[in-house]
Design an enzyme around this catalytic site. Structure first.
Site, PDB file in Angstrom:
ATOM      1  N   GLY A   1      26.425  13.859  10.567  1.00  0.00           N
ATOM      2  CA  GLY A   1      25.255  13.704  11.352  1.00  0.00           C
ATOM      3  C   GLY A   1      25.342  12.660  12.478  1.00  0.00           C
ATOM      4  O   GLY A   1      24.679  12.652  13.475  1.00  0.00           O
TER       5      GLY A   1
ATOM      6  N   GLU B   1      15.782   7.589  19.665  1.00  0.00           N
ATOM      7  CA  GLU B   1      16.634   6.602  19.925  1.00  0.00           C
ATOM      8  C   GLU B   1      17.727   6.954  20.928  1.00  0.00           C
ATOM      9  O   GLU B   1      18.890   6.761  20.869  1.00  0.00           O
ATOM     10  CB  GLU B   1      17.396   6.138  18.871  1.00  0.00           C
ATOM     11  CG  GLU B   1      16.422   5.595  17.600  1.00  0.00           C
ATOM     12  CD  GLU B   1      17.101   5.050  16.591  1.00  0.00           C
ATOM     13  OE1 GLU B   1      17.072   3.544  16.418  1.00  0.00           O
ATOM     14  OE2 GLU B   1      17.778   5.775  15.581  1.00  0.00           O
TER      15      GLU B   1
ATOM     16  N   CYS C   1      23.240  -1.382  20.359  1.00  0.00           N
ATOM     17  CA  CYS C   1      24.325  -0.406  19.833  1.00  0.00           C
ATOM     18  C   CYS C   1      24.623   0.481  20.850  1.00  0.00           C
ATOM     19  O   CYS C   1      26.185   0.782  20.850  1.00  0.00           O
ATOM     20  CB  CYS C   1      23.771   0.140  18.589  1.00  0.00           C
ATOM     21  SG  CYS C   1      24.118  -0.935  17.246  1.00  0.00           S
TER      22      CYS C   1
ATOM     23  N   CYS D   1      21.663  -2.548  12.290  1.00  0.00           N
ATOM     24  CA  CYS D   1      23.026  -1.898  12.929  1.00  0.00           C
ATOM     25  C   CYS D   1      23.639  -2.774  14.291  1.00  0.00           C
ATOM     26  O   CYS D   1      24.752  -3.042  14.482  1.00  0.00           O
ATOM     27  CB  CYS D   1      22.679  -0.707  13.346  1.00  0.00           C
ATOM     28  SG  CYS D   1      21.358  -0.230  14.524  1.00  0.00           S
TER      29      CYS D   1
END
Ligand code: ZN
Length: 656
Positions: free
Chosen positions: A208, A335, A353, A419
């Site tokens: 995913g 996001e 990111c 992250c």
């Protein structure tokens, strides 16, 4: 710190241009300072924060499991109970280790750090101990929720974590010559290959959260094992096929496929097969990782059908959905992407990111050859929306990168979903791989700046050295060091923002306009150690206007110079910043500020501001605000929020 060049893959490369290894490029100047911040601070901080977050306990089979440290994002209807449908960021911790290892690995080229290397070795030992007989490795599914492995690829990041550990393993092997993590991850990749694939009896799934695809390509290249590339291709090809794997997987665990937090599979780009996709949709980081993986597969398998889809997606992103800072994904809710031309400034999610991942994608699009279409956007994301995520000293981070703030958006020490810090760390520490591209008897200079690259032509070493104060100055000199004349092509990018470029080779002018193809000048000749190339890129301050369809930027103007996008901060300007208006007649002056923000060029000019001091308690009135003269001073966007907190904005009010 012994082996500098990784075992080169034995596979034939279809890619015409590949990035050099981190070890082949040395950087100084602008990027040197950034890399030093990562190598001397960020790399250690990442390790320390992982330990503080209790990640070490989660991977250590000899200590009690920390259990659930971070509450689940969504609870089961009966309360605080884990089900196959719930998610906690703790599931991603292996990926944070993977990126932390990768950042440490690249940092070791810059600066010996025996203590950090020892700590990373110890982390690797724990992963070795944790790994199961059959090769399986996941600290979450082994330590916290045993028995549920491979039951929820849609939500639980199992293959994503594997991907980041693979990337960490490849980087650590290349930097230190130590194979342990590489061997661990090869065993896990082999196990994944036994579980997933087109063959009868294998699962038809994929992750995913994309990441495993590009990681397997790296593993294939470093080991020379084509099976890893085949597995990466399988994951790319299988995505979005019917019957839909995530539907079937949900039914198999007794869940209703419709009971999906994000409602639509656009969220994870599995709404249709990848070759049919033509819009950038869903979660921005996932999208960028997928496209980066697709670009790798397109190159390795010379797959034009993937390439065609990628060009459509590139066009959609860059013509309708990209912030001027190279940020992307405006919405916090998913996001990710919303609708075309929806680019809100203050609420921009624009995750660090996502910009980092855009750099990954763009650099892979350069695999078929130099093309400014991709390099310009790579540069835009590099100098603006990605490195804004890291403080100048390398110690603090942004997750979101808005283009406007009322002063409350400030850098943090750590995040419960960490992250971004190791992602920006690994990108900065490997910056050399984005500056250059190496082809057969060819070297491309995609980005300018003080740096040198070692490469081989006919088995002889060439060192190309750039001297430049870029991005603050557009003058670039290029020299070679070699022991005999060698023929190769030198591709030099002329950035799209540059109105005029002058090029000389040994003092003789080259007609840039005439020689330009896809935004690069190609010099094909026999080079000697005495040759001197000079490139002068005009770098005037410039105004940028958004397509009028972008409602949030209507009547606004942004400032830029070279690759740098600017913003105004409260500390340098009269507040509130929304009172500032920049008349179009104002001339914008570039000013060297060596003592500001580590040494930058600022932009300043005459502006006017709406006066509020004569309004008293009045909220509305018929007379327009009185205008007064003022000065505006703009600083590079990437460097904002490195002084006292305050308002910031990229887009200023414009006046004809
Ligand atoms: Zn992030």
């Amino acid at each position: 710190m012994s082996v500098f060049n990784a075992t080169p893959g034995t596979m034939p490369a279809n890619t015409t241009f590949r990035p050099p290894s981190v070890a082949q490029v040395e950087v100084a100047g602008f990027w040197g300072a950034r890399v030093d911040a990562v190598a001397s601070r960020t790399a250690d901080i990442l390790y320390d924060r992982c330990v503080e977050a209790r990640m070490l306990e989660q991977i250590d089979p000899d200590v009690p499991s920390p259990g659930v440290v971070i509450p689940f994002h969504s609870m089961s209807p009966t309360g605080n109970e884990f089900t196959g449908a719930t998610v906690t960021t703790q599931m991603f911790w292996d990926s944070d280790w993977g990126k932390t290892i990768e950042t440490a690995a690249y940092s070791l080229y810059r600066r010996r750090n025996d203590e950090l290397e020892r700590k990373i070795d110890a982390v690797i030992d724990l992963f070795g101990k944790l790994q199961q007989e059959d090769g399986y490795l996941s600290s979450w599914y082994q330590r916290i929720q045993p028995g549920l492995r491979w039951t929820n690829l849609r939500d639980c990041h199992e293959l994503y974590c594997a991907g980041h550990l693979i990337e960490g393993a490849v980087a650590y092997f290349q930097a230190t010559g130590k194979r342990k993590l590489l061997d661990i991850m090869c065993r896990f990749a082999d196990h994944i290959g036994e579980m997933f694939g087109a063959e009868a009896g294998k699962r038809k799934g994929y992750c995913g959260h994309e990441e495993i695809e590009l990681a397997l390509v790296k593993l294939g290249r470093v080991t020379g094992q084509r099976k890893y590339l085949e597995l990466a291709r399988y994951f790319v090809d299988q995505r979005g096929q019917q019957p839909h794997y995530f539907d079937e997987e949900a039914r198999a665990r007794g869940a209703d496929p419709k009971d999906y937090h994000f409602k639509t599979y656009e969220y994870n780009q599995s709404h249709k097969p990848v070759r049919e996709q033509d819009k950038v949709v869903g979660h921005a980081v996932r999208a960028m990782y997928l496209y980066a993986g697709m670009a790798d597969i397109a190159a390795e398998f010379a797959d034009d059908s993937l390439r065609t889809a990628l060009e459509r997606l590139w066009n959609d992103l860059t013509s309708k959905n990209l912030y001027v800072t190279g940020g992307l994904g405006p919405s916090a809710a998913n996001e990710g992407f919303t609708s075309d031309y929806d680019l809100p400034n203050e609420t921009a999610y624009a995750e660090t990111c996502a910009s980092v991942a855009l750099v990954f994608w763009a650099s892979r699009m350069l695999g078929v050859g130099p093309n400014r279409r991709y390099a310009d956007v790579m540069e835009q994301a590099l100098y603006n929306g990605s490195i804004s995520g890291l403080s100048l000293d390398g110690s603090r981070f942004f997750y979101e990168n808005p283009l406007e703030s009322r002063g409350r958006h400030n850098r943090w020490k750590w995040h419960r979903c960490p992250c971004c810090p190791p992602n920006i760390g690994r990108m900065v520490a490997s910056i050399g791989t984005y500056i250059y591209g190496l082809g057969e008897r060819a070297v491309a200079v995609h980005l300018y700046g003080d740096s040198s690259i070692r490469f081989e032509v006919e088995g002889r070493e060439v060192v190309l050295t750039q001297g430049s104060r870029y991005p603050w100055d557009g003058a670039v000199s290029i020299k070679f060091d070699m022991d005999r004349p060698l023929r190769f092509k030198l591709h030099l990018r002329v950035p799209g923002w540059c109105p005029r470029a002058q090029l000389t080779v040994n003092g003789e002018g080259v007609d840039v306009e005439d020689a330009l193809a896809d935004g690069y000048v190609t010099l094909d000749r026999e080079w000697e150690g005495t040759d001197v190339i000079r490139l002068d890129l005009d770098m005037p301050a410039r105004r940028i206007y958004a397509n009028p369809r972008v409602r949030q930027d209507a009547g606004r103007v942004a400032l830029a110079r070279g690759p740098i996008v600017y913003c105004v901060e409260e500390v340098d300007n009269p507040e509130p910043l929304h009172s500032l208006v920049l008349p179009s007649a104002t001339s914008i002056e570039a000013v060297e500020a060596p003592d500001l923000l580590g040494g930058v060029v600022t932009l300043s000019g005459q502006a006017v501001a709406d006066r509020s001091s004569d309004w008293g308690d009045t909220l509305y009135r018929s007379a327009r605000p009185v205008r007064e003269q003022t000065m505006v001073r703009a600083v590079p966007y990437f460097a904002w929020d490195n002084r006292q907190p305050g308002e910031m904005r990229v887009w200023l009010r414009d006046e004809p």
